[in-house]
Write an enzyme that holds these catalytic residues in place. Structure first.
Site, mmCIF file in Angstrom:
data_model
loop_
_atom_site.group_PDB
_atom_site.id
_atom_site.type_symbol
_atom_site.label_atom_id
_atom_site.label_comp_id
_atom_site.label_asym_id
_atom_site.label_seq_id
_atom_site.Cartn_x
_atom_site.Cartn_y
_atom_site.Cartn_z
ATOM 1 N N HIS A 43 3.188 -26.032 11.580
ATOM 2 C CA HIS A 43 4.548 -26.561 11.717
ATOM 3 C C HIS A 43 4.595 -27.900 12.456
ATOM 4 O O HIS A 43 5.249 -28.837 12.022
ATOM 5 C CB HIS A 43 5.436 -25.560 12.460
ATOM 6 C CG HIS A 43 5.357 -24.159 11.928
ATOM 7 N ND1 HIS A 43 5.274 -23.882 10.580
ATOM 8 C CD2 HIS A 43 5.345 -22.951 12.550
ATOM 9 C CE1 HIS A 43 5.215 -22.563 10.399
ATOM 10 N NE2 HIS A 43 5.260 -21.980 11.580
ATOM 11 N N ASP A 83 -3.597 -0.377 -3.871
ATOM 12 C CA ASP A 83 -4.638 -0.510 -2.864
ATOM 13 C C ASP A 83 -5.452 -1.745 -3.276
ATOM 14 O O ASP A 83 -6.133 -1.738 -4.306
ATOM 15 C CB ASP A 83 -5.500 0.760 -2.881
ATOM 16 C CG ASP A 83 -6.712 0.638 -1.968
ATOM 17 O OD1 ASP A 83 -6.982 -0.478 -1.472
ATOM 18 O OD2 ASP A 83 -7.382 1.658 -1.762
ATOM 19 N N LYS A 142 5.686 -19.851 23.829
ATOM 20 C CA LYS A 142 6.530 -18.661 23.752
ATOM 21 C C LYS A 142 7.037 -18.325 25.136
ATOM 22 O O LYS A 142 6.445 -18.716 26.135
ATOM 23 C CB LYS A 142 5.709 -17.499 23.199
ATOM 24 C CG LYS A 142 5.255 -17.740 21.769
ATOM 25 C CD LYS A 142 5.253 -16.463 20.965
ATOM 26 C CE LYS A 142 4.833 -16.704 19.538
ATOM 27 N NZ LYS A 142 5.944 -17.114 18.670
ATOM 28 N N LYS A 155 13.209 -25.712 6.073
ATOM 29 C CA LYS A 155 14.391 -25.844 6.937
ATOM 30 C C LYS A 155 15.175 -27.095 6.540
ATOM 31 O O LYS A 155 14.607 -28.168 6.406
ATOM 32 C CB LYS A 155 13.975 -25.934 8.412
ATOM 33 C CG LYS A 155 13.428 -24.619 8.969
ATOM 34 C CD LYS A 155 13.103 -24.763 10.447
ATOM 35 C CE LYS A 155 12.300 -23.586 10.964
ATOM 36 N NZ LYS A 155 13.125 -22.470 11.427
ATOM 37 N N LYS A 186 0.883 -17.822 5.427
ATOM 38 C CA LYS A 186 -0.176 -17.793 6.418
ATOM 39 C C LYS A 186 -0.344 -16.381 6.984
ATOM 40 O O LYS A 186 0.581 -15.562 6.826
ATOM 41 C CB LYS A 186 0.135 -18.784 7.524
ATOM 42 C CG LYS A 186 1.350 -18.391 8.352
ATOM 43 C CD LYS A 186 1.462 -19.254 9.566
ATOM 44 C CE LYS A 186 2.170 -18.463 10.625
ATOM 45 N NZ LYS A 186 2.137 -18.936 11.932
ATOM 46 N N HIS A 233 6.918 -22.587 6.479
ATOM 47 C CA HIS A 233 8.362 -22.352 6.338
ATOM 48 C C HIS A 233 9.192 -23.431 7.033
ATOM 49 O O HIS A 233 10.363 -23.600 6.734
ATOM 50 C CB HIS A 233 8.749 -20.938 6.785
ATOM 51 C CG HIS A 233 8.898 -20.762 8.259
ATOM 52 N ND1 HIS A 233 7.834 -20.540 9.099
ATOM 53 C CD2 HIS A 233 9.985 -20.785 9.066
ATOM 54 C CE1 HIS A 233 8.277 -20.425 10.341
ATOM 55 N NE2 HIS A 233 9.585 -20.574 10.351
ATOM 56 N N ARG A 283 0.815 -1.201 0.000
ATOM 57 C CA ARG A 283 0.000 0.000 0.000
ATOM 58 C C ARG A 283 0.861 1.269 0.000
ATOM 59 O O ARG A 283 0.490 2.282 -0.579
ATOM 60 C CB ARG A 283 -0.877 -0.038 1.243
ATOM 61 C CG ARG A 283 -2.045 0.823 1.051
ATOM 62 C CD ARG A 283 -3.029 0.753 2.158
ATOM 63 N NE ARG A 283 -4.009 1.763 1.836
ATOM 64 C CZ ARG A 283 -5.295 1.569 1.810
ATOM 65 N NH1 ARG A 283 -5.794 0.391 2.115
ATOM 66 N NH2 ARG A 283 -6.112 2.555 1.503
HETATM 67 C C1 BG6 Z 1 5.772 -18.628 12.770
HETATM 68 C C2 BG6 Z 1 4.913 -18.226 13.929
HETATM 69 O O1 BG6 Z 1 5.016 -19.352 11.848
HETATM 70 O O2 BG6 Z 1 6.853 -19.429 13.248
HETATM 71 C C3 BG6 Z 1 5.722 -17.487 14.978
HETATM 72 O O3 BG6 Z 1 3.856 -17.384 13.474
HETATM 73 C C4 BG6 Z 1 6.920 -18.313 15.379
HETATM 74 O O4 BG6 Z 1 4.918 -17.193 16.113
HETATM 75 C C5 BG6 Z 1 7.700 -18.770 14.156
HETATM 76 O O5 BG6 Z 1 7.746 -17.538 16.228
HETATM 77 C C6 BG6 Z 1 8.806 -19.735 14.542
HETATM 78 O O6 BG6 Z 1 9.635 -19.963 13.443
HETATM 79 P P1 BG6 Z 1 11.185 -20.314 13.623
HETATM 80 O O7 BG6 Z 1 11.661 -20.524 12.230
HETATM 81 O O8 BG6 Z 1 11.811 -19.140 14.317
HETATM 82 O O9 BG6 Z 1 11.230 -21.546 14.474
#
Ligand code: BG6
Length: 476
Positions: free
Chosen positions: A242, A95, A336, A184, A150, A180, A52
């Site tokens: 994950h 936009d 966390k 890895k 996501k 993601h 934007r």
């Molecule tokens: C993300 C989450 O998908 O993965 C985050 O939204 C999290 O909350 C992160 O911290 C962790 O990824 P990584 O690669 O740091 O283990």
């Protein structure tokens, strides 16, 4: 769902949505830079950003340069290469609610006969207008691929709605859903460990495995994403994607080959075999104040600034109802602001059927295989050995580690961050490390049933305090 070979060609251009956002600055731009530095993407690949914010090319290039300076590790910084890279970047503001803007964007990009890869990470409310805009502007042709970051919904219903909107414009073979963790190196190595060695597979089953633990423990807190996180919680932020992908890779049957269809077929079978979680098979918590690395940090509610029942920690006892895993619990755990950053998979084997050393005092501890994903990368097999000595007072057995440090074994190799791999696969059209729609839906189905149970039980997360040693514990 075999990929037609027409999809396996390099795109001539890439378009990043959310190009001024956090993910772009931290991960996507540094990843594209690293790929170009190593000659892995063609110098002719055209790179466009959109968001934007009203910037021109020069403004975006300056922002990108700052991001590279901030987020690239020292070893990857090369001033000349960084300048040359950002000079390739083009930007067009948009936009997402204005279809006309997409036409202008398409004009700016020009002919896409040589293919286009789009990376879409956007607020959920802009998702459908964006897909519609792309469609109207002709940016959904069969040679266009779309990578989706996501959040893609908050439950099965909303995830289906998003997937339906995407499916109107893009076929499944054009759709690359990102998790993601699959990018890895260590996660991919899980498959190498299981399927490139003869050692483990015969033992990878209920007869020899007692339980499996999958842990992603983080020390970070909200990281400025309060609104998103408070609406999600640990279950939807980490387990739905994950952790279930790690579980699927750990538990799947051997695929016939390393390709997108074979691997995803096996993963989805596991995800569909997950038994609905029982009433007493979960625990949720929320972090209180404490310290990280000696620095005091606020509790979740203080950080958020309002009351909330969102869980920042979740532990679940999962079961996979199939022959291989009958009776083997998979303990999933993530949170966390925990005492340490650690992601790992632990395979706890059963004890030997009969301990021949027992009468001589030798105690056998069951074997354990630890696959550490981060921060270090190693595979450690804990095996029993006899402690050296004459054994006058009895035989002493001791657990010793058989260590395979991947960091050391491959010390000469560049460690690529997940997004480098995933962006390259998107540009090259390889779907193996992306999540197929049926997997996502199986994941949500299992997660939704857990949340429905929490709602029925009006479950509130237990406050979690920190002991001076740094370890989190549940306070009573
Ligand atoms: C993300 C989450 O998908 O993965 C985050 O939204 C999290 O909350 C992160 O911290 C962790 O990824 P990584 O690669 O740091 O283990």
């Amino acid at each position: 769902m075999n990929q037609p070979s027409a999809h396996r060609h390099h795109s001539g251009a890439i378009l990043l949505f959310g190009a001024t956002g956090d993910l772009a600055r931290r991960m996507l731009l540094p990843s594209l830079y690293a790929l170009s530095l190593d000659g892995l993407i063609s110098p002719d690949l055209r790179i466009f950003g959109t968001a934007r914010r009203d910037l021109d090319d020069a403004g975006f290039q300056a922002m990108a340069l700052e991001a590279l300076e901030e987020f690239l590790p020292e070893s990857r910084r090369n001033t000349e290469a960084m300048r040359a890279f950002v000079a390739r970047l083009r930007y067009h503001p948009l936009d997402a609610s204005q279809v006309a803007d997409f036409h202008l964007l398409a004009e700016r990009i020009g002919p896409i006969d040589d293919g286009l890869s789009i990376f879409l990470s956007t607020a959920p409310s802009l998702f459908e207008p964006t897909i519609r805009g792309l469609s109207a502007a002709g940016l959904t042709a069969p040679n266009v691929r779309i990578g989706l970051e996501k959040p893609l919904g908050t439950d099965l219903g909303s995830s289906r709605q998003i997937n339906d909107a995407v499916a109107e414009a893009f076929s499944e073979a054009q759709t690359f859903r990102i998790d993601h963790y699959l990018g890895k190196e260590t996660v991919q190595n899980l498959m190498a460990l299981r399927f490139a060695n003869v050692l483990f597979e015969p033992l990878w089953k209920a007869q020899t495995i007692e339980h499996v633990q999958i842990t992603i423990s983080e020390t970070v807190g909200l990281e400025g994403r309060a609104d998103f996180y408070d609406g999600a919680g640990a279950l939807r932020d980490m387990v739905q994607n994950h952790m279930l992908q790690l579980l699927a890779l750990t538990a799947m049957e051997p695929p016939a080959e390393f390709d997108a269809t074979a691997i995803r077929d096996e993963k989805v079978k596991v995800l569909r075999s997950l038994r609905p979680v029982g009433e007493h098979e979960w625990v949720i918590g929320q972090y209180g104040e404490g310290a990280v690395g000696g620095q005091p940090v606020k509790g979740y509610l203080d950080e958020l600034g309002k009351p909330s029942r969102t869980e920042t920690f979740v532990a679940i006892k999962a079961h996979i109802d199939n022959w291989r895993w009958r009776g083997v619990p998979f303990y999933l755990r993530t949170g966390k602001r925990l005492g340490e950053r650690r992601s790992e998979i632990v395979i706890q084997f059963k004890e030997v059927p009969h301990n021949i050393f027992a009468a001589r005092g030798g105690q056998a501890v069951a074997n354990r295989l630890v696959i550490r994903l981060q921060p270090e990368e190693y595979v450690r097999l804990l095996v029993m050995a006899k402690e050296p000595g004459i054994d006058g007072a009895g035989i002493v057995l001791r657990e010793v580690p058989l260590d395979l440090s991947l960091t050391n074994a491959f010390s000469g190799t560049v460690r690529r961050i997940a997004y480098e791999r995933l962006l390259l696969d998107l540009i090259e059209g390889d779907q193996t490390l992306f999540v197929r729609r049926d997997e996502v839906e199986a994941q949500w189905q299992w997660i939704d049933a857990i949340r429905a149970q929490w709602d029925r039980a009006q479950a509130a997360p237990s406050p979690m305090a920190r002991e001076p040693g740094g370890r989190a514990r549940r306070s009573r």
